[in-house]
Write a protein that holds these residues in place. Structure first.
Motif, PDB file in Angstrom:
ATOM      1  N   PRO A   1       0.859  -1.306   0.159  1.00 13.90           N
ATOM      2  CA  PRO A   1       0.011   0.000   0.036  1.00 13.90           C
ATOM      3  C   PRO A   1       0.835   1.310  -0.081  1.00 13.90           C
ATOM      4  O   PRO A   1       1.868   1.136   0.457  1.00 13.90           O
ATOM      5  CB  PRO A   1      -0.871  -0.032   1.257  1.00 13.90           C
ATOM      6  N   SER A   2       0.317   2.071  -0.666  1.00 10.42           N
ATOM      7  CA  SER A   2       1.134   3.486  -0.969  1.00 10.42           C
ATOM      8  C   SER A   2       1.375   4.208   0.654  1.00 10.42           C
ATOM      9  O   SER A   2       2.270   4.943   0.724  1.00 10.42           O
ATOM     10  CB  SER A   2       0.463   4.457  -2.026  1.00 10.42           C
ATOM     11  N   SER A   3       0.165   3.864   1.303  1.00  5.68           N
ATOM     12  CA  SER A   3       0.217   4.834   2.709  1.00  5.68           C
ATOM     13  C   SER A   3       1.666   4.344   3.552  1.00  5.68           C
ATOM     14  O   SER A   3       2.349   5.368   4.077  1.00  5.68           O
ATOM     15  CB  SER A   3      -0.762   4.213   3.813  1.00  5.68           C
ATOM     16  N   LEU A   4       2.106   3.220   3.578  1.00  5.26           N
ATOM     17  CA  LEU A   4       3.494   2.851   4.131  1.00  5.26           C
ATOM     18  C   LEU A   4       4.553   3.751   3.441  1.00  5.26           C
ATOM     19  O   LEU A   4       5.421   4.236   4.079  1.00  5.26           O
ATOM     20  CB  LEU A   4       3.980   1.471   4.047  1.00  5.26           C
ATOM     21  N   TRP A   5       4.656   4.009   2.087  1.00  2.94           N
ATOM     22  CA  TRP A   5       5.584   4.511   1.596  1.00  2.94           C
ATOM     23  C   TRP A   5       5.539   6.054   1.798  1.00  2.94           C
ATOM     24  O   TRP A   5       6.582   6.767   1.471  1.00  2.94           O
ATOM     25  CB  TRP A   5       5.476   4.372  -0.145  1.00  2.94           C
ATOM     26  N   GLU A   6       4.447   6.411   2.079  1.00  7.38           N
ATOM     27  CA  GLU A   6       4.061   7.825   2.344  1.00  7.38           C
ATOM     28  C   GLU A   6       4.911   8.208   3.751  1.00  7.38           C
ATOM     29  O   GLU A   6       5.249   9.293   3.933  1.00  7.38           O
ATOM     30  CB  GLU A   6       2.646   8.337   2.134  1.00  7.38           C
ATOM     31  N   GLU A   7       4.695   7.194   4.621  1.00  7.91           N
ATOM     32  CA  GLU A   7       5.129   7.450   6.191  1.00  7.91           C
ATOM     33  C   GLU A   7       6.718   7.714   5.918  1.00  7.91           C
ATOM     34  O   GLU A   7       7.202   8.449   6.676  1.00  7.91           O
ATOM     35  CB  GLU A   7       5.071   6.115   6.698  1.00  7.91           C
ATOM     36  N   THR A   8       7.360   7.127   4.952  1.00  9.30           N
ATOM     37  CA  THR A   8       8.954   7.207   4.846  1.00  9.30           C
ATOM     38  C   THR A   8       9.304   8.080   3.891  1.00  9.30           C
ATOM     39  O   THR A   8      10.416   8.707   3.811  1.00  9.30           O
ATOM     40  CB  THR A   8       9.476   5.925   4.547  1.00  9.30           C
ATOM     41  N   GLY A   9       8.334   8.671   3.224  1.00  8.52           N
ATOM     42  CA  GLY A   9       8.475   9.712   2.090  1.00  8.52           C
ATOM     43  C   GLY A   9       8.989   9.369   0.947  1.00  8.52           C
ATOM     44  O   GLY A   9       9.667   9.940  -0.086  1.00  8.52           O
ATOM     45  N   ARG A  10       9.143   8.122   0.855  1.00  5.67           N
ATOM     46  CA  ARG A  10       9.728   7.260  -0.517  1.00  5.67           C
ATOM     47  C   ARG A  10       8.668   7.151  -1.613  1.00  5.67           C
ATOM     48  O   ARG A  10       9.047   6.846  -2.621  1.00  5.67           O
ATOM     49  CB  ARG A  10      10.429   5.827  -0.157  1.00  5.67           C
ATOM     50  N   TRP A  11       7.409   7.378  -1.460  1.00 10.56           N
ATOM     51  CA  TRP A  11       6.354   7.206  -2.638  1.00 10.56           C
ATOM     52  C   TRP A  11       6.913   8.196  -3.537  1.00 10.56           C
ATOM     53  O   TRP A  11       6.747   7.839  -4.812  1.00 10.56           O
ATOM     54  CB  TRP A  11       5.079   7.583  -2.009  1.00 10.56           C
ATOM     55  N   ASP A  12       7.354   9.446  -3.213  1.00  9.81           N
ATOM     56  CA  ASP A  12       7.714  10.424  -4.227  1.00  9.81           C
ATOM     57  C   ASP A  12       9.260  10.049  -4.437  1.00  9.81           C
ATOM     58  O   ASP A  12       9.833  10.227  -5.499  1.00  9.81           O
ATOM     59  CB  ASP A  12       7.411  11.727  -4.001  1.00  9.81           C
ATOM     60  N   LYS A  13       9.977   9.911  -3.435  1.00 10.62           N
ATOM     61  CA  LYS A  13      11.491  10.124  -3.491  1.00 10.62           C
ATOM     62  C   LYS A  13      12.223   8.909  -4.269  1.00 10.62           C
ATOM     63  O   LYS A  13      13.087   8.947  -4.866  1.00 10.62           O
ATOM     64  CB  LYS A  13      12.126   9.938  -1.970  1.00 10.62           C
ATOM     65  N   TYR A  14      11.409   7.821  -4.222  1.00 10.77           N
ATOM     66  CA  TYR A  14      11.819   6.425  -4.928  1.00 10.77           C
ATOM     67  C   TYR A  14      12.031   6.704  -6.749  1.00 10.77           C
ATOM     68  O   TYR A  14      12.629   5.958  -7.181  1.00 10.77           O
ATOM     69  CB  TYR A  14      11.284   5.386  -4.579  1.00 10.77           C
ATOM     70  N   GLY A  15      11.226   7.694  -7.227  1.00 13.95           N
ATOM     71  CA  GLY A  15      11.145   8.085  -8.283  1.00 13.95           C
ATOM     72  C   GLY A  15      10.382   7.134  -9.389  1.00 13.95           C
ATOM     73  O   GLY A  15       9.578   6.227  -8.894  1.00 13.95           O
ATOM     74  N   ASP A  16      10.970   7.025 -10.607  1.00 12.53           N
ATOM     75  CA  ASP A  16      10.195   6.189 -11.619  1.00 12.53           C
ATOM     76  C   ASP A  16      10.465   4.791 -11.541  1.00 12.53           C
ATOM     77  O   ASP A  16       9.921   3.881 -12.176  1.00 12.53           O
ATOM     78  CB  ASP A  16      10.516   6.773 -13.009  1.00 12.53           C
ATOM     79  N   LEU A  17      11.378   4.396 -10.718  1.00 14.81           N
ATOM     80  CA  LEU A  17      11.806   2.806 -10.511  1.00 14.81           C
ATOM     81  C   LEU A  17      10.520   2.129  -9.934  1.00 14.81           C
ATOM     82  O   LEU A  17      10.587   1.063 -10.016  1.00 14.81           O
ATOM     83  CB  LEU A  17      12.974   2.728  -9.594  1.00 14.81           C
ATOM     84  N   LEU A  18       9.799   3.041  -9.416  1.00 14.16           N
ATOM     85  CA  LEU A  18       8.582   2.386  -8.279  1.00 14.16           C
ATOM     86  C   LEU A  18       7.439   2.150  -9.360  1.00 14.16           C
ATOM     87  O   LEU A  18       6.861   3.276  -9.890  1.00 14.16           O
ATOM     88  CB  LEU A  18       8.177   3.451  -7.311  1.00 14.16           C
ATOM     89  N   LEU A  19       7.087   0.862  -9.544  1.00 14.11           N
ATOM     90  CA  LEU A  19       5.824   0.803 -10.289  1.00 14.11           C
ATOM     91  C   LEU A  19       4.593   0.824  -9.603  1.00 14.11           C
ATOM     92  O   LEU A  19       4.042   0.175  -8.667  1.00 14.11           O
ATOM     93  CB  LEU A  19       5.928  -0.773 -10.984  1.00 14.11           C
ATOM     94  N   LYS A  20       3.912   2.062  -9.901  1.00 10.19           N
ATOM     95  CA  LYS A  20       2.409   2.391  -9.040  1.00 10.19           C
ATOM     96  C   LYS A  20       1.320   1.646  -9.746  1.00 10.19           C
ATOM     97  O   LYS A  20       1.315   1.735 -10.909  1.00 10.19           O
ATOM     98  CB  LYS A  20       2.464   3.713  -8.880  1.00 10.19           C
ATOM     99  N   ILE A  21       0.531   1.305  -8.804  1.00  9.90           N
ATOM    100  CA  ILE A  21      -0.863   0.531  -9.452  1.00  9.90           C
ATOM    101  C   ILE A  21      -2.015   0.875  -8.628  1.00  9.90           C
ATOM    102  O   ILE A  21      -1.725   1.235  -7.460  1.00  9.90           O
ATOM    103  CB  ILE A  21      -0.523  -0.934  -9.676  1.00  9.90           C
TER     104      ILE A  21
END
Ligand code: ATP
Ligand code: MG
Length: 566
Positions: free
Chosen positions: A76-96
């Motif tokens: 879930p994106s919520s976990l990645w938002e907690e660490t700030g990596r939802w944006d920071k990880y960049g385009d390597l992250l495949l979002k669905i």
């Protein structure tokens, strides 16, 4: 296994896009087949190798006291938002998105998930230290998937995460896993090297990468001739020169350099060494644009630059338009004099005098430039890549450069994740405290390719025995015509199989030449050829894939001969 019952699909042609030998051989042997960019099927043949590597990895992780589990690939994106990596990880992250429109990603790594697990499961210091691991599929939307499974988008990783109450305790586990990794790569039969590494996107302090040494490696490894020091070039510090800056002699002069844009062009045009030039690169800064200044013959190290406080992350070069705004010229003529930027110069540049730089005017350069007198800088930093001949940062010996394939990476994360995700336990005093964390990865599928890079010849793969898909290959000559050959082959096959030896017997009705070529391509360590001529003398032929020497062995001794080699 009999070949006719197996799925063996070897190919003669080398695929055009396969640049490196492991990719070529994995396709030609039929170990993998491509589904799409960076996506591969592992065939029954390829999977055998992959599973053997996994087994070694699991055994050593278990031995080091780590506990296996499995986490979901979809996060879930919520976990990645907690660490700030939802944006920071960049385009390597495949979002669905799911059917309700909620955001998820396909896990490129699992720090967030495990930290969430740990904060729910671990409440007391009494449960620490603890290390979890999994062997699982990851997805990274790599800009340039290439080299087959070496840089794929979907790949298999072993990732482990440890939790502690103190840094001391983390360091102990880190050392234990460092040792487990050495055991793993040794057992697989690879020539490897642990090197100091930058901790990159994932954060934290101490970090080592494990590299398999091979010319095709994407990383440059710096190692010392005088000590055990070894580091990724990304990380290898270049010491400040011991020489002092010479006094300014030359006069500052503007010269025409029509259409001379690169360092090489200008140096040639002026008949001077590139060492007399400085190059100025403009990059995004946190507050102001930043100019990074290097000697003409040196290479910028983007990782070191990105780690500087004033430089924006992710590291971004300014484009031509932005350069024009700041320097009033194109990229080929930027110079340090009167440049309205935060100027960071490399250690080697600090001691330069009477040097040459762009004039901040198209097609013009300045010669006889000197610090203080003609130009100022804001900061001196280590900005460049180490190169062969530099002194080793530990003061012992000189640097040499080798190529490496990164197969493993371990990090002391500290509390980066437990802090942002508030993962706490009660300590001995009954007070709540953030856990300290380590994380440890091995690119299991990349190891397969790396092993081939190190173990092949012009005929094909030469598997280290520990990870070969089969240990023995039996090649019966003209079995369809000779009942005797058929019987001997079948008996030998069942004798070895009963002993637990992994045998493949080529029972296809094909020419001996094709059979030999396939066996050599597949790289099975031990090859037994059964033919009427040798059988007339009560013998069979044995060949080690590595030595490629035929030896006649008595038929009744061949099983012992093989078992003695295992
Ligand atoms: P690289 O620098 O090669 O991109 P990384 O530093 O991003 O790798 P880590 O986050 O350290 O990778 O992941 C742990 C291990 O997973 C790496 O050491 C490597 O062996 C493997 N790995 C990473 N990316 C890939 C990929 N695209 N394909 C196959 N294996 C990979
Ligand atoms: Mg890494």
């Amino acid at each position: 296994m009999k070949t006719t019952k197996f799925h063996l699909q070897t190919r003669k042609e080398t695929p055009a896009d396969a640049e490196i030998i492991s990719h070529q051989l994995m396709i030609r042997t039929g170990m993998v087949s491509q589904l799409g960019s960076g996506l591969y099927n592992w065939t029954p043949l390829g999977l055998k190798v992959l599973r053997k590597i996994e087994k070694i990895v699991r055994e050593e992780m278990d031995k080091a006291g780590c506990l296996e589990m499995i986490m979901p690939t979809i996060q879930p994106s919520s976990l990645w938002e907690e660490t700030g990596r939802w944006d920071k990880y960049g385009d390597l992250l495949l979002k669905i998105k799911d059917r309700a429109g909620r955001d998820f990603c396909f896990g490129p790594t699992h720090e967030e998930v495990i930290t969430d697990f740990a904060r729910k499961e671990i409440k007391s210091y009494k449960q620490l230290p603890i290390t979890f691991y999994q062997v699982q599929t990851k997805f990274r939307d790599e800009i340039r998937p290439r080299f087959g499974v070496m840089r794929a988008r979907e790949f298999l990783m072993k990732d482990a995460y440890s939790f502690h109450l103190s840094t001391d305790c983390l360091k102990k586990t880190y050392a234990k896993i460092h040792q487990a990794y050495c055991n793993i790569f040794e057992r697989i039969g690879l020539t490897y090297r642990p090197v100091e590494a930058d901790s990159g996107e994932i954060g934290g302090t101490g970090s080592h990468e494990f590299h398999v040494l091979a010319d095709s490696g994407e990383d440059a490894i710096a190692y010392s001739t005088g000590s055990d020091y070894a580091a990724n070039v990304e990380k290898c510090e270049v010491l400040a020169p011991t020489k002092q800056r010479k006094e300014a002699i030359a006069e500052l002069t503007v010269i025409d350099t029509p259409n001379k844009k690169s360092i090489a062009d200008v140096a040639n045009f002026l008949s001077v060494s590139p060492k007399k030039l400085v190059k100025t690169l403009l990059v995004e800064g946190v507050d102001f644009p930043v100019a990074l200044v290097l000697r003409g013959d040196h290479e910028l190290n983007e990782i070191k630059a990105a780690n500087l406080k004033q430089v924006a992350s992710p590291f971004t070069m300014l484009d031509d338009e932005q350069i024009k705004m700041i320097a009033k010229c194109d990229a080929g003529s930027i110079g340090v004099k009167d440049l309205d930027c935060y100027i960071i110069i490399d250690r080697a540049v600090e001691i330069m005098s009477d040097f040459i730089t762009g004039a901040n005017q198209d097609d013009k350069h300045l010669t006889g430039v000197n610090w203080d007198r003609d130009a100022k800088f804001n900061q001196v930093a280590d900005l460049r890549n180490a190169q062969a001949g530099d002194p080793s940062p530990d003061g012992k010996g000189k640097i040499k450069i080798a190529r490496g394939i990164e197969v493993g990476h371990i990090f002391q994360l500290g509390d980066t994740y437990t802090d942002s995700m508030n993962a706490v336990v009660l300590n001995e005093q009954g007070k709540s405290q953030h856990m300290t964390m380590g994380c440890y990865g091995i690119g299991v599928s990349r190891v397969v390719a790396a092993a081939i890079e190190q173990n092949h010849d012009d005929k094909g793969i030469v598997w280290p025995q520990q990870i070969a898909p089969f240990t023995v290959v039996i090649l019966p000559m003209n079995m369809a015509k000779s009942e005797r050959v058929k019987q001997v082959a079948n008996n030998l096959y069942s004798d070895l199989t009963k002993l637990g030896v992994e045998v493949i017997m080529d029972d296809r009705k094909i020419r001996p030449g094709v059979m030999f070529a396939d066996a050599e391509l597949l790289g099975i360590p031990h090859q037994i050829t059964i033919g009427d001529r040798a059988l007339d003398e009560g013998e069979v032929e044995y060949k080690s894939r590595k030595e490629m020497q035929n030896v006649r062995i008595k038929l009744d001794e061949i099983v012992n001969h093989i078992t003695s080699l295992l």
